[in-house]
Design an enzyme around this catalytic site. Structure first.
Site: not given
Ligand SMILES: [Zn+2]
Length: 493
Positions: A310, A361
């Protein structure tokens, strides 16, 4: 480098966003094309009309494969009689960040709750969902996710694996029981696996004790060492599996614990969630006096082995330092959009020379091309501009994003990226008959796949020299779907 110049693409008439097929729909389609089959015994040749090699596009390409590797590359050679002519060939796009089990809750968290919904309310739902999953369910769901990754153009996954213990929080007899199930799912689908067993110890900054919802994730440092060792054993039977380590986040791991577990990486990759949420940035500032990425750069040996997953909320100094560190930013654009995380400062990061890859993810939607599309579209929407991430006039946005994500993704997963002699035979072919591919060559193919491809643009997928997807469908699709349906029947009962 393109072979031909193409004008800007006209406005597409089809919807920009087309989800992948629902499992139920796919079941009714054609039966599996071919059963599982052993890897070919001797050298095998494959011919492609063009291929994106590590050093650029080439035409009339023949690969000679041996023992799962590309043993030889010939270019400008004709397709021989009896040889199948395959469409444009691309390296598989590494998927550097997955939580496979979350595929089963995709779409189930899109109903508005009583208060404002956020990452944190999503996480509460995820914890409740986790309580329903045993080893059989995890394997079945992971197999579905990995099959979908292969069908949409990813040939290796980084599994950031944190669901370790039994439902009451006690360890399984084999501490790597769940890791073994992830490895089994990778084995049956054929996807390359970089397993990242997660160290998780706390509920918040300052060593806060974990909550009940986290009981299936937690270890102390010694227990984590045993998990990493057992994870290596669990993946030993797979072709070219890699094992790294994954301190979950700065909120779940103290600085002392981070220092203690780093040697366990043994030269393998180190992945960490970081700066995904503004609340996390605020909490880190309050607890340490520094923002998360700054704290990490100051307190850990961040280098090319690292992947900062991220890294959404960076200030200018953090952006520069992360880019210069050689680490990979692990961007997950579909999930970050779905969770309302924010927008990564990609233009500044790329201008500073930063490496990145993409990951699915939460697996709310698995599609390699759509990850790249969402990455660019977030920039277009916030900057009111087009082709934001193509850095030079004349550069293809899809081409630049794809090349960068192939290289960054491979680095983050501890393998070599790109197609050339001596590299793993991990590649995909585009369907030359797909409407978005007609009349395109070189980088225009990548632009069309990323921005205009819709479903069905991928034709074949080879992993370790073995074809696992034909005509866009995984060879074991029916069996994987059947087990997934059974698993979901018990999980959602
Ligand atoms: Zn993650």
């Amino acid at each position: 480098m393109t072979d031909d110049e193409f004008p800007s693409e006209p406005e597409a008439e089809a919807p920009i966003y087309t989800p992948p097929p629902k499992a139920e729909e796919a079941v009714e389609a054609a039966p599996a094309r071919e059963p599982e089959r052993p890897a070919p015994a001797g050298p095998q040749t494959l011919w492609f009309e063009q291929a994106l090699l590590a050093d650029g596009w080439a035409r009339d390409v023949r690969f000679t494969l041996s023992e799962g590797m590309i043993a030889r590359v010939d270019t400008d050679v004709p397709c021989q009689p009896g040889e199948t002519a395959h469409g444009p060939c691309l390296p598989g796009l590494p998927n550097l960040h997955s939580h496979a089990f979350q595929r089963a809750m995709a779409g189930l968290t899109e109903t508005r709750g009583p208060g404002g919904d956020s990452f944190w309310t999503w996480r509460e739902l995820m914890y409740r969902f986790v309580d329903r999953l045993g080893p059989d369910e995890v394997q079945a769901v992971a197999a579905l996710a990995y099959m979908e990754m292969l069908e949409t153009g990813s040939t290796r996954v980084g599994e950031f694996h944190y669901l370790h213990h039994d439902k009451d929080g006690s360890p399984y007899a084999d501490p790597a029981e769940m890791a073994a199930r992830i490895a089994a799912a990778a084995g049956e689908t054929g996807i390359g696996l970089t397993l990242l067993p997660v160290f998780y110890a706390h509920a918040g900054f300052g060593g806060v004790a974990p909550g009940a919802g986290q009981r299936r994730f937690v270890h102390d440092v010694d227990g984590y060492g045993r998990l990493v060792e057992a994870s290596r054993a669990a993946t030993a039977g797979l072709l070219d599996a890699v094992v790294g380590i994954a301190p979950h986040s700065l909120r779940a791991v103290t600085g002392e614990e981070l220092t203690a577990i780093l040697p366990l990486a043994g030269g393998g990759p180190v992945h960490i969630h970081i700066a995904e949420q503004t609340q996390e940035v605020d909490d880190c500032l309050a607890a340490t006096g520094a923002r998360p990425v700054r704290w990490l750069m100051n307190n850990a040996p961040v280098d090319k082995r690292w992947c900062l997953v991220h890294a959404t909320h960076l200030n200018a100094m953090e952006t520069e330092r992360l880019a210069k560190s050689g680490a990979v930013a692990g961007l997950c654009p579909i999930t970050e959009a779905n969770l309302g995380d924010g927008v990564f400062p990609a233009p500044d990061y790329l201008a500073a020379g930063g490496a990145f890859g993409v990951g699915s993810d939460s697996n709310v939607l698995i599609d390699a091309a759509e990850e790249l599309r969402t990455l660019e579209y977030a920039q277009r929407l916030t900057r009111r501009a087009r082709n934001v991430l193509a850095r030079a006039p004349g550069s293809s946005t899809g081409g630049e994003l794809f090349r960068a994500a192939v290289n960054g993704g491979a680095q983050a997963l501890g393998v070599a990226g790109g197609l050339r002699r001596g590299r793993p035979a991990d590649f995909v072919t585009l369907d030359r008959t797909h409407p978005a591919m007609i009349g395109r060559d070189g980088d225009a193919l990548l632009d069309s796949w990323v921005f205009a491809g819709r479903h069905g643009a991928i034709d074949g997928v080879w992993r370790g020299g073995r074809q696992v997807v034909s005509g866009g469908r995984h060879h074991a699709r029916e069996a994987i779907l059947a087990r997934y349906r059974t698993a979901l029947g018990s999980v959602l009962a």
